[in-house]
Design a protein around this motif. Sequence first.
Motif, PDB file in Angstrom:
ATOM      1  N   PRO A 266       0.905  -1.320  -0.076  1.00 57.54           N
ATOM      2  CA  PRO A 266       0.017  -0.117   0.035  1.00 57.54           C
ATOM      3  C   PRO A 266       0.972   1.626   0.241  1.00 57.54           C
ATOM      4  CG  PRO A 266       0.219  -0.869   2.083  1.00 57.54           C
ATOM      5  CD  PRO A 266       0.684  -1.735   1.170  1.00 57.54           C
ATOM      6  N   THR A 267       0.793   2.238  -0.956  1.00 53.71           N
ATOM      7  CA  THR A 267       1.564   3.509  -1.319  1.00 53.71           C
ATOM      8  C   THR A 267      -0.031   4.065  -0.926  1.00 53.71           C
ATOM      9  OG1 THR A 267       1.624   3.933  -3.391  1.00 53.71           O
ATOM     10  CG2 THR A 267       3.006   2.978  -2.200  1.00 53.71           C
ATOM     11  N   TRP A 268       0.271   5.471  -0.771  1.00 50.46           N
ATOM     12  CA  TRP A 268      -0.722   6.936  -0.477  1.00 50.46           C
ATOM     13  C   TRP A 268      -1.393   6.873  -1.820  1.00 50.46           C
ATOM     14  CZ3 TRP A 268       2.528   9.959   3.401  1.00 50.46           C
ATOM     15  CH2 TRP A 268       2.092   9.951   4.538  1.00 50.46           C
ATOM     16  N   GLY A 269      -0.200   7.618  -2.984  1.00 49.00           N
ATOM     17  CA  GLY A 269      -0.433   7.468  -4.382  1.00 49.00           C
ATOM     18  C   GLY A 269      -1.271   6.207  -4.969  1.00 49.00           C
ATOM     19  N   SER A 270      -0.912   4.798  -4.969  1.00 52.07           N
ATOM     20  CA  SER A 270      -1.544   4.042  -5.387  1.00 52.07           C
ATOM     21  C   SER A 270      -3.055   3.875  -4.756  1.00 52.07           C
ATOM     22  CB  SER A 270      -1.332   2.477  -5.008  1.00 52.07           C
ATOM     23  OG  SER A 270      -0.996   2.618  -3.551  1.00 52.07           O
ATOM     24  N   MET A 271      -3.515   4.180  -3.335  1.00 51.41           N
ATOM     25  CA  MET A 271      -4.547   3.910  -2.961  1.00 51.41           C
ATOM     26  C   MET A 271      -5.227   5.705  -3.476  1.00 51.41           C
ATOM     27  SD  MET A 271      -3.617   3.415   0.719  1.00 51.41           S
ATOM     28  CE  MET A 271      -4.911   4.127   1.724  1.00 51.41           C
ATOM     29  N   LEU A 272      -4.953   6.489  -3.287  1.00 47.34           N
ATOM     30  CA  LEU A 272      -5.783   7.112  -4.457  1.00 47.34           C
ATOM     31  C   LEU A 272      -6.169   7.383  -5.513  1.00 47.34           C
ATOM     32  CD1 LEU A 272      -3.339  10.995  -2.868  1.00 47.34           C
ATOM     33  CD2 LEU A 272      -6.080   9.907  -2.582  1.00 47.34           C
ATOM     34  N   ALA A 273      -5.476   6.372  -6.552  1.00 48.79           N
ATOM     35  CA  ALA A 273      -6.440   6.580  -7.389  1.00 48.79           C
ATOM     36  C   ALA A 273      -6.923   5.214  -7.281  1.00 48.79           C
ATOM     37  CB  ALA A 273      -4.250   5.130  -8.189  1.00 48.79           C
ATOM     38  N   ASP A 274      -6.570   3.902  -6.517  1.00 53.95           N
ATOM     39  CA  ASP A 274      -8.109   3.089  -6.606  1.00 53.95           C
ATOM     40  C   ASP A 274      -9.080   3.944  -5.892  1.00 53.95           C
ATOM     41  OD1 ASP A 274      -6.747   0.970  -6.374  1.00 53.95           O
ATOM     42  OD2 ASP A 274      -6.117   0.767  -4.342  1.00 53.95           O
ATOM     43  N   GLY A 275      -9.600   4.832  -5.633  1.00 47.45           N
ATOM     44  CA  GLY A 275     -10.141   6.007  -4.615  1.00 47.45           C
ATOM     45  C   GLY A 275     -11.226   6.453  -6.297  1.00 47.45           C
ATOM     46  N   ARG A 276      -9.951   6.514  -7.323  1.00 47.15           N
ATOM     47  CA  ARG A 276     -10.473   7.361  -8.068  1.00 47.15           C
ATOM     48  C   ARG A 276     -11.878   6.775  -8.378  1.00 47.15           C
ATOM     49  NH1 ARG A 276      -7.076   9.485 -13.711  1.00 47.15           N
ATOM     50  NH2 ARG A 276      -6.882   6.779 -12.882  1.00 47.15           N
ATOM     51  N   ASP A 277     -11.858   5.481  -8.950  1.00 44.72           N
ATOM     52  CA  ASP A 277     -12.700   4.686  -9.733  1.00 44.72           C
ATOM     53  C   ASP A 277     -13.914   4.983  -8.536  1.00 44.72           C
ATOM     54  OD1 ASP A 277     -10.298   4.689 -11.348  1.00 44.72           O
ATOM     55  OD2 ASP A 277      -9.703   2.597 -10.163  1.00 44.72           O
ATOM     56  N   TYR A 278     -13.897   5.042  -7.443  1.00 51.35           N
ATOM     57  CA  TYR A 278     -15.196   4.915  -6.990  1.00 51.35           C
ATOM     58  C   TYR A 278     -15.793   5.827  -5.448  1.00 51.35           C
ATOM     59  CZ  TYR A 278     -13.791   0.054  -6.850  1.00 51.35           C
ATOM     60  OH  TYR A 278     -14.021  -1.187  -6.776  1.00 51.35           O
ATOM     61  N   LEU A 279     -15.164   6.963  -6.925  1.00 46.60           N
ATOM     62  CA  LEU A 279     -15.061   9.343  -6.237  1.00 46.60           C
ATOM     63  C   LEU A 279     -16.401   9.404  -6.080  1.00 46.60           C
ATOM     64  CD1 LEU A 279     -13.264  11.084  -6.081  1.00 46.60           C
ATOM     65  CD2 LEU A 279     -14.090  11.958  -7.691  1.00 46.60           C
ATOM     66  N   ARG A 280     -17.349   7.764  -6.590  1.00 46.64           N
ATOM     67  CA  ARG A 280     -18.961   9.034  -6.695  1.00 46.64           C
ATOM     68  C   ARG A 280     -19.692   7.503  -5.535  1.00 46.64           C
ATOM     69  NH1 ARG A 280     -21.110  10.960 -11.235  1.00 46.64           N
ATOM     70  NH2 ARG A 280     -19.427  10.882 -13.203  1.00 46.64           N
TER      71      ARG A 280
ATOM     72  N   GLY B 121     -18.202  18.225  -9.234  1.00 50.53           N
ATOM     73  CA  GLY B 121     -18.610  17.061  -9.258  1.00 50.53           C
ATOM     74  C   GLY B 121     -19.794  16.450  -8.971  1.00 50.53           C
ATOM     75  N   VAL B 122     -19.415  15.584  -7.610  1.00 48.05           N
ATOM     76  CA  VAL B 122     -21.089  14.270  -7.700  1.00 48.05           C
ATOM     77  C   VAL B 122     -21.070  14.953  -6.418  1.00 48.05           C
ATOM     78  CG1 VAL B 122     -20.160  12.577  -6.691  1.00 48.05           C
ATOM     79  CG2 VAL B 122     -18.242  12.590  -7.998  1.00 48.05           C
ATOM     80  N   ILE B 123     -21.173  15.824  -5.807  1.00 45.90           N
ATOM     81  CA  ILE B 123     -21.972  16.211  -4.649  1.00 45.90           C
ATOM     82  C   ILE B 123     -22.886  16.893  -4.753  1.00 45.90           C
ATOM     83  CG2 ILE B 123     -22.314  16.972  -2.088  1.00 45.90           C
ATOM     84  CD1 ILE B 123     -19.655  15.905  -1.302  1.00 45.90           C
ATOM     85  N   ILE B 129     -16.515  17.195 -14.623  1.00 45.61           N
ATOM     86  CA  ILE B 129     -15.512  16.535 -13.772  1.00 45.61           C
ATOM     87  C   ILE B 129     -14.239  15.486 -14.985  1.00 45.61           C
ATOM     88  CG2 ILE B 129     -16.725  16.510 -11.573  1.00 45.61           C
ATOM     89  CD1 ILE B 129     -16.742  13.632 -11.921  1.00 45.61           C
ATOM     90  N   SER B 130     -14.654  15.467 -16.568  1.00 51.00           N
ATOM     91  CA  SER B 130     -13.778  15.277 -17.147  1.00 51.00           C
ATOM     92  C   SER B 130     -14.182  15.702 -18.602  1.00 51.00           C
ATOM     93  CB  SER B 130     -13.905  13.588 -16.713  1.00 51.00           C
ATOM     94  OG  SER B 130     -14.625  13.027 -17.899  1.00 51.00           O
ATOM     95  N   GLY B 131     -13.192  15.737 -19.737  1.00 43.77           N
ATOM     96  CA  GLY B 131     -13.256  16.026 -20.768  1.00 43.77           C
ATOM     97  C   GLY B 131     -12.769  17.447 -21.144  1.00 43.77           C
ATOM     98  N   ARG B 132     -13.272  17.644 -22.890  1.00 42.51           N
ATOM     99  CA  ARG B 132     -13.466  19.267 -22.717  1.00 42.51           C
ATOM    100  C   ARG B 132     -13.802  19.527 -23.847  1.00 42.51           C
ATOM    101  NH1 ARG B 132      -9.222  20.747 -26.816  1.00 42.51           N
ATOM    102  NH2 ARG B 132      -8.964  23.492 -26.737  1.00 42.51           N
TER     103      ARG B 132
END
Lengths: 317, 273
Positions: A266-280, B121-123, B129-132
């Motif tokens: 685990p690294t902070w950067g890679s955790m954030l990359a995971d987080g981006r996919d679940y942002l919603r 974007g979400v809240i 949030i993406s594209g141009r």
Amino acid sequence: MQQRTTEAQEINAAVTLPRWEVPRRARATELPSILRSLLQNKVAALGVLIVLGMLFVAIFAPFVAPHQLEGEVSIGEQLRRRLKPPAWTEGGTSEFLLGTDSLGRDILSRVIYGSRVSLTVGFTAVAFGGTIGVILGLISGYSGGLVDDIIMRIADIWLAFPFIILAILLLSVLGPGLDKLIAVLALGGWVGYARVTRGQVLAVREKEYVEAARALGVPRMRILFRHIMPNTLAPIIVISSFAVATTILAEAALSFLGLGVKPAIPTWGSMLADGRDYLRDAWWLATFPGIAIMITVLGINLFGDWLRDYLDPRLKV
Amino acid sequence: MLYLPLDATREQLEAFRHRMGFDQPVHIQYLRWLGRAVRGDFGTSLRYTKPVFPLILERMPATLELAIAAQIFALTLALPLGVLAAVRRNSIYDGLTMLGALVGQSMPGFWLGLMLMLIFGVILRLLPISGRAGPKHLILPAITLGTFFLARDTRLMRSGMLEVLGQDYITTARSKGLGERVIIWKHALKNALIPLATMVGMDFGALLAGTVVTETVFAWPGVGRLIFMAINQRDFPLIQAAVFLIALVFVATNLLVDLSYTYLDPRIRLGEK
């Protein structure tokens, strides 16, 4: 007048006194005043506290983290645990204070373990880069002529290019790994140290005490490392402290792009990359590792600000 | 091999390597590339099978748009913030500005991007949030890319201003009875801008590099994202050309910055002793 006496002391120390006399005397008066200045400045003390706290957490991660990394969890259990929100929100449990990720892993524990990579990379890359830079800067400034020209032209070429792109390129060719990450990030910083050291050497090398040492027949290497280098270190220490901060940010960015250590760590950067996919669906995934980065880097920057004012107020930005 | 079918025969592989020149020693490959590059031929992308130069050029506007928007965002805020912090030195305003700047410099840009996406974007569902596609799409990426520079520029502006305000000619201006506003915005600002101008120029490279991450986060169709994808796909001709172009832009902006000194401070004339 005062400067004269210290110069005389330097020469004395080099020629007649036993080697350990001077640093020992200097340390005895320096250290308490550093500590006093640090404690007087509450902001800097906070910075040090943050950095020390992070180091403690990183070193004792297995004892601090509520969950261990490799838990023997069944798939059913993983599914039950996955994407739990933080404890204080609806649906959260106190078992997972900051919630869990898509594989049911505890965010808090992973943030704690993630500090290991960030801090290791930050400090070691700067140590390596700084050493290379200082040595090249010393050589460049002291020898002058062709050697100086070659080193400085390489430095110019190095600066003519945004480093992060080179880092992405190198890491994508070399593949993942902590050692490669450190090596690449160490390469990124050397120019700054080399240039500053060279400038300092140029300013110092014509001073009388260096001339005196040379006249007394002190060998070149000894002049360089015992007489010149100590007088060039103050700005280097300041630059290094900020460099740790920027290196941690660079490491996070590279890990975020998937170019850091092996995926299982685990690294902070890679955790954030995971987080981006679940942002919603799961805001906590992308939130807490970022806060960890911010607090760590802020602590280092606060400390660096104070260190700069203390060691060399002329550098104030 | 990424660019041949999985069941490619050994002959097909060899033919591909030969066509691309990969069977030659590195220095030969490099000299060949250099020989073509000086004539404006940067080769063909492995991925897109199109000449790489137009491929990069057609994405350049998106990247420049983002970099310039970020720079404008940073400078328009940093100038007043930094000047006011210097003028009201040691006030609460000064303290808060400096704290904000420090926090801004301590955040990873891409994380700020994620948080902005989350909030706006979400809240709040206020911004895409993406594209141009239109100016609204530019807001979040520009803030993401610009915040670090905003923080740093504010600090530079403040310290530059503090230094200038302590100089004799400001005292002279004051003793002439000039208004404080004229002194600060007319007499002091121009000289305080010099350190900032240096950084702004050198930043251009950092901005271009920053676009790699920012464009990846926001799926912004620019050169940064193209480079990142090219590196991931080992599309070497594309990488080489992009790297070359970025270095070129970088060197050109550094030259422009050096030239701009003579306008900001006529005492600096390079080459005169």
